[in-house]
Design a protein around this motif. Structure first.
Motif, PDB file in Angstrom:
ATOM      1  N   GLY A  43      14.961  73.667  24.865  1.00  0.00           N
ATOM      2  CA  GLY A  43      16.288  74.252  24.868  1.00  0.00           C
ATOM      3  C   GLY A  43      17.375  73.190  24.849  1.00  0.00           C
ATOM      4  N   ARG A  60      24.341  77.812  23.904  1.00  0.00           N
ATOM      5  CA  ARG A  60      23.045  77.391  24.412  1.00  0.00           C
ATOM      6  C   ARG A  60      21.938  78.103  23.655  1.00  0.00           C
ATOM      7  NH1 ARG A  60      23.462  78.248  30.861  1.00  0.00           N
ATOM      8  NH2 ARG A  60      24.057  80.336  30.164  1.00  0.00           N
ATOM      9  N   ARG A  88      16.919  69.738  26.841  1.00  0.00           N
ATOM     10  CA  ARG A  88      16.132  70.029  28.038  1.00  0.00           C
ATOM     11  C   ARG A  88      14.648  69.738  27.846  1.00  0.00           C
ATOM     12  NH1 ARG A  88      14.207  75.409  30.620  1.00  0.00           N
ATOM     13  NH2 ARG A  88      14.062  74.847  32.825  1.00  0.00           N
ATOM     14  N   CYS A 100      19.287  76.940  30.469  1.00  0.00           N
ATOM     15  CA  CYS A 100      19.774  75.823  29.663  1.00  0.00           C
ATOM     16  C   CYS A 100      21.121  75.337  30.178  1.00  0.00           C
ATOM     17  CB  CYS A 100      19.893  76.237  28.193  1.00  0.00           C
ATOM     18  SG  CYS A 100      18.300  76.590  27.396  1.00  0.00           S
TER      19      CYS A 100
END
Length: 274
Positions: A43, A60, A88, A100
């Motif tokens: 992510g 996101r 991430r 996220c």
């Protein structure tokens, strides 16, 4: 863990940092050099402010940043004077949009690289310490978001550095009660629309990497022939998990157990002492 960057300066397109540098954040999502993992594909997110500050916008996604066409389109169309971006690598919580970074509350943005060791055992106590009025705003399941809301509980809006110090102290005290050693590893990026803070700290005194760009005027003087550097405005600062290129003198490590503050007309480093 994760990689992130934060920018403060005259408005630029997001792609100037997300895509264009030799070792851009998107490149780091596949080829991290200094992170705990080479790949950060669980992510991504970017939060940015308009020229008048105010509440930031968020974008996101749960897929890898390197393959998201919408992120590529947005980065080429949105310009901002202050933005934070994150890729991430999950430390165990679910890959979902609410997990996220950055996280947002009002005009505040927060992102984190690191973890709370033993978080599952401590999660109930840490979460119950969040102000009841803030608790409904926790949308995901990460330790990072709980850290954010604890910092808000401890006064982030009024005294940001003191609030983060209190948050860290509380996490470490709770960990001791659970027999967890070296509980906290963190680099943080925090912004309120005009100011940007960066924190580097770990319970073992061996934190993840964090760098800040050299003063723009000094860089222009060092490389007078570099046209791109000549266009950088005074006061511009970039904070990164790892440098975006190999230009000698362009990046300075943020010291262990310290914080940096960037605001219009001023930049400083200070000791971080929970």
């Amino acid at each position: 863990m994760c990689r992130w960057l934060a920018y403060s300066g005259s408005p630029i397109l997001l792609e100037e940092l997300l895509y264009r540098p030799e070792h851009s954040l998107i490149d780091q999502s596949r080829h991290s050099r200094l992170g705990a993992e080479t790949t950060n594909g669980d992510g991504f997110g970017v939060g940015w402010y308009g020229t008048d500050g105010g509440s930031p916008a968020l974008f996101r996604g749960i897929g890898p940043a390197w393959g998201d066409e919408n992120l590529r389109e947005l980065a080429g169309a949105v310009a901002s004077p202050l933005f934070l971006a994150h890729i991430r690598a999950s430390t165990g919580t679910a890959v979902q949009q609410s997990n996220c970074h950055p996280f947002r509350y009002g005009n505040w943005l927060w992102l984190h690289n690191g973890l709370i060791r033993g978080f599952a055992a401590m999660k109930r106590e840490l979460t119950l310490a969040v102000d009841p009025g803030l608790y409904p705003h926790i949308g995901g399941s990460t330790d990072s978001e709980v850290m954010f809301h604890l910092a808000l509980t401890f006064g982030l809006v009024e005294q940001p550095v003191c609030a983060v110090e209190r948050m860290v102290s509380f996490v470490e005290e709770t960990a001791r009660e659970h027999g967890v050693q070296r509980p906290l590893q963190m680099t943080l990026g925090v912004a309120d629309g005009t100011r940007l803070w960066a924190f580097r700290y770990s319970s073992e005194g061996n934190s993840r990497s964090l760098y800040v760009s050299t003063d723009a005027a000094a860089l222009r003087a060092l490389y007078p022939e570099n046209e791109r550097l000549q266009r950088i405005a005074d006061g511009t600062r970039i904070v990164v998990s790892e440098p975006l290129g190999e230009l000698v003198g362009a990046w300075q490590p943020i010291p262990e157990s310290s914080y940096g503050l960037v605001e219009p007309g001023n930049a400083m480093l200070g000791d971080f002492k929970p």
